[in-house]
Write an enzyme that holds these catalytic residues in place. Structure first.
Site, PDB file in Angstrom:
ATOM      1  N   CYS A 106       0.797  -1.233   0.000  1.00  0.00           N
ATOM      2  CA  CYS A 106       0.000   0.000   0.000  1.00  0.00           C
ATOM      3  C   CYS A 106       0.831   1.284   0.000  1.00  0.00           C
ATOM      4  CB  CYS A 106      -0.988   0.025   1.163  1.00  0.00           C
ATOM      5  SG  CYS A 106      -1.250  -1.518   2.011  1.00  0.00           S
ATOM      6  N   ASP A 117      -2.735  -8.041  -4.915  1.00  0.00           N
ATOM      7  CA  ASP A 117      -3.118  -6.798  -4.259  1.00  0.00           C
ATOM      8  C   ASP A 117      -3.654  -5.777  -5.258  1.00  0.00           C
ATOM      9  OD1 ASP A 117      -3.409  -5.353  -2.005  1.00  0.00           O
ATOM     10  OD2 ASP A 117      -1.288  -5.009  -1.622  1.00  0.00           O
ATOM     11  N   HIS A 159      -8.451  -1.314  -0.030  1.00  0.00           N
ATOM     12  CA  HIS A 159      -7.510  -2.420  -0.270  1.00  0.00           C
ATOM     13  C   HIS A 159      -8.352  -3.633  -0.638  1.00  0.00           C
ATOM     14  CE1 HIS A 159      -4.491  -0.451   2.542  1.00  0.00           C
ATOM     15  NE2 HIS A 159      -5.620   0.041   3.014  1.00  0.00           N
ATOM     16  N   ARG A 168       7.110 -10.851   5.783  1.00  0.00           N
ATOM     17  CA  ARG A 168       6.755 -10.596   7.176  1.00  0.00           C
ATOM     18  C   ARG A 168       7.363 -11.692   8.026  1.00  0.00           C
ATOM     19  NH1 ARG A 168       0.370  -9.345   6.222  1.00  0.00           N
ATOM     20  NH2 ARG A 168       0.684  -7.746   4.614  1.00  0.00           N
ATOM     21  N   LYS A 220     -14.845  -3.213   6.749  1.00  0.00           N
ATOM     22  CA  LYS A 220     -14.397  -4.149   5.717  1.00  0.00           C
ATOM     23  C   LYS A 220     -15.387  -5.280   5.506  1.00  0.00           C
ATOM     24  CE  LYS A 220     -11.781  -7.057   8.860  1.00  0.00           C
ATOM     25  NZ  LYS A 220     -10.676  -7.957   9.058  1.00  0.00           N
ATOM     26  N   HIS A 276      -5.231  -1.479  -4.987  1.00  0.00           N
ATOM     27  CA  HIS A 276      -5.748  -0.360  -4.209  1.00  0.00           C
ATOM     28  C   HIS A 276      -6.589   0.518  -5.100  1.00  0.00           C
ATOM     29  CE1 HIS A 276      -2.295  -1.765  -1.829  1.00  0.00           C
ATOM     30  NE2 HIS A 276      -3.175  -1.600  -0.857  1.00  0.00           N
ATOM     31  N   GLN A 322       0.852 -11.123  -2.670  1.00  0.00           N
ATOM     32  CA  GLN A 322      -0.562 -10.758  -2.589  1.00  0.00           C
ATOM     33  C   GLN A 322      -1.076 -10.410  -3.974  1.00  0.00           C
ATOM     34  OE1 GLN A 322       0.046  -7.441   0.169  1.00  0.00           O
ATOM     35  NE2 GLN A 322      -1.206  -8.560   1.654  1.00  0.00           N
TER      36      GLN A 322
END
Ligand SMILES: [Zn+2]
Ligand SMILES: [Zn+2]
Length: 651
Positions: free
Chosen positions: A338, A387, A519, A367, A473, A389, A385
């Site tokens: 992000c 991912d 997200h 991580r 969310k 945005h 991910q």
């Protein structure tokens, strides 16, 4: 008298001091046999605990999570009681209910081990204590008395726990000769438990601290019916067979190397095929939904994550910064994509006409997870991910949710996840201060999510107070073929990062405004998703995904040449095929390739070679006979295209 309000809103009057069990009995005998605990003003209570004031009461059964929880927690006590009788001097740590069953951490004493061979003896003892129908009794106790009681019995772990408790809040539960320090709640007596199984044991450090003693953690499960236990054990066996780590090895999909590092998966060629196909599938959908692909680096300046707040939150507990030798600059392995995407947003001045802006990246993030937490592809230290945005105006949130939901449904359909649940996490209306962002925006976004779900006909559970501090969310949980739940896709509204990065757009009013950030990751991560997919399908991937779709098996060496020709033709038609020309019997080759979960086996001999045919055997053994090669190609192509374009969805 006290007024008891039931979940349907009806109110009934009872004697003061009435218990949950008595209330159940007043309604029906049958209900009284089924209830396990009672929710009293939102707190779970023992069925035998007197209710002294007006209250909202819900009677909890096996079907209720809290009911099951009380049941399994009582089962943990039952196991402890059995252990106390079998291993005099045994000391107890903690023994909670978990998602499936319960465990107890115990210290059986110097030189004594509890092994799998001992499980049946423990189970037998538990059944005896069940037959004795021992009452489980709650007592409030002063801190001093609790300390006396447990130090007299040399229960040093319990003493440590009591020392951290406040006087006046301490309760114990007793059944037979066994007393535990415990908040409860519990079943009225041991006879509620009908079927028991000790499942496994493992080492567990006291309080998770490797400098403290290692205890034995015994896992168990119990059920109110023998049949439920039998079904559970069958499911466990099946789950073992479907373990993605095992199938991943068999099908040569991925591997771990201690030399590369724990929790860092290596995708082998066949696994990479599979993963890329999933990625391509999503990329194609994202193109249709007007996403802009972006690519950002694997590391970022520490300051980037200070700005985003990630450093403050995860910095110390994650991978430590990398320093440049000359300038002494600090970089972090990217824990999230992000912040990078926020910087892309800031690359240009943005106008409301540019919004919504949808940036997508298959971004690999790192991580740190403790080594004991790592597990196959589901808990790793590096993962990718799917991912994206979305930067939009507050008024566009609902439309964007609808679109992301469409993407998620297309994926679930194409991958044959028929059952799924959704959860909407909203803020706690009682405690609005702890959330960032304006009231107006929160209300708008929360309404947008609820309405989007309604419009899609999606049944979603609403949880108040479960939202992150930065926005509401929507989460999706799929149920796999064994009925296990996995959390996959998430759509998350965020008011925090746009603030921290001071993102802006010029509105129609010519004023500066903050965009909303959403997200979203339909798969979650490629690693986790592939793991779930393997366990859901037992490695029998849908045809469009299977790394190898067809294997051609010549009945003898004489037909190798024709087999090669078939494979060549299939590849030309975009069908992933291989030849199995090993010098083995046909039966053996069929068996071996079935174990590899190949969707189509094509057997070729004299007749097939003469007529440009293949003899088709579908996975699972269905024999479709000989067909023209061109017919087979047409059918496979059609099957794949139908799966990838599932058309209109209704739920
Ligand atoms: Zn307890
Ligand atoms: Zn994000």
């Amino acid at each position: 008298m006290v007024n008891i309000t039931f979940p349907d809103g009806t109110v009934r009057e009872y004697e003061k001091g009435i218990t949950g069990l008595e209330i159940a009995n007043s309604i029906s005998r049958r209900l009284a046999q089924e209830v396990l605990a009672a929710s009293v003003d939102g707190e779970t209570w023992d069925l035998t605990r007197p209710i002294d004031k007006d209250a909202e009461v819900k009677l909890l059964k096996w079907e209720d999570d809290e009911g099951k929880h009380a049941y399994w927690h009582s089962s943990a006590h039952l196991m402890a009681e059995a252990l106390q009788e079998l291993y005099p001097g045994i000391k107890f740590g903690i023994g909670p209910a978990i998602e499936h069953g319960f465990y107890y951490d115990v210290d059986p004493g110097e030189g004594i081990a509890i092994k799998e061979a001992d499980f049946p003896v423990i189970e037998k003892k538990m059944m005896e204590l069940i037959a004795a129908k021992e009452d489980i009794k709650r007592a409030s106790i002063s801190k001093k008395d609790a300390l006396d009681m447990f130090s007299n019995r040399d229960e040093n772990y319990k003493v440590e726990l009591i020392n951290e408790l406040e006087d006046g809040t301490i309760t114990t539960y007793t059944q037979g000769q066994f007393t535990d320090l415990c908040r409860g709640p519990h079943l009225p007596n041991t006879s509620y438990i009908k079927a028991v199984k000790i499942l496994s044991s493992a080492g567990a450090y006291w309080r998770g601290d490797e400098k403290r003693p290692q205890l034995t953690r015994l896992y168990g499960i119990t059920f109110p019916k023998k049949k439920l236990l039998d079904e559970y054990l069958v499911m466990l066996e099946e789950a073992k067979k479907r373990d993605h780590r095992k199938i991943g090895k068999e099908l040569q999909l991925f591997q771990f190397s201690q030399t590369v590092g724990a929790g860092l998966p290596l995708w082998l060629p066949k696994g990479t095929q599979l993963r890329m196909r999933l990625e391509d599938f999503l990329k194609k959908i994202q193109r249709e939904f007007d996403y802009d692909p972006v690519i950002t680096p694997h590391i970022g300046h520490k300051q980037l994550y200070v700005t985003s707040g990630h450093y403050e939150k995860y910095g110390k507990d994650s991978f430590q910064p990398i320093k440049t030798p000359e300038e002494g600059e600090e970089f972090l392995l990217k824990p999230m994509n992000c912040p990078h995407h926020c910087e892309i947003y800031k690359a240009f001045p943005r106008s409301y006409k540019d919004l919504p802006l949808r940036m997508a990246e298959f971004g690999t993030v790192y991580r740190y997870e403790q080594s004991g937490e790592l597990h196959g592809l589901t808990r790793v230290r590096g993962f990718t991910q799917d991912d994206a945005h979305i930067f939009c105006t507050p008024d566009q949130v609902k439309d964007e949710f609808l679109k992301v939901m469409d993407i998620i449904f297309i994926i679930f359909r194409a991958l044959d996840f028929k059952e799924f649940e959704a959860q909407i996490s909203l803020r706690d209306p009682e405690d609005k201060e702890k959330y960032i962002g304006t009231d107006e925006n929160w209300e708008k976004a929360e309404r947008a999510i609820v309405e989007a779900c309604q419009e899609k006909g999606l049944k979603a559970r609403v949880e108040l107070g479960e939202a992150a501090f930065y926005g509401p969310k929507l989460d999706f949980m799929v149920k796999d073929a064994l009925g296990r739940r996995w959390q996959l896709g998430t759509i998350q509204v965020d008011y925090n990062l746009p603030d921290r990065f001071e993102l802006e757009y010029t509105g129609a009013d010519n004023q500066k405004h903050r965009p909303v950030m959403i997200h979203r990751a339909p798969f979650g991560s490629m690693e986790r998703f592939v793991a779930v997919l393997i366990e859901h399908t037992a490695g029998k991937f849908p045809l469009w995904l299977a790394p190898t779709q067809a294997v051609v098996i010549p009945v003898s060496e004489r037909f190798n040449e024709y087999a090669d020709q078939v494979v060549k033709e299939l590849k030309k038609q975009d069908i992933r095929a291989e030849v199995d020309d090993r010098n083995e019997k046909v039966g053996r080759k069929i068996r071996d390739n079935e174990l590899k979960r190949i969707p189509y086996l094509l057997i070729v001999g004299e007749r097939e070679a003469e007529n440009q045919e293949v003899s088709v055997r579908k996975q699972g053994g269905e024999d479709k006979g000989s067909v023209k090669l061109s017919t087979f190609v047409d059918e496979v192509t059609r099957e794949v295209s139908e799966m990838m374009n599932p058309g209109k969805l209704d739920f």
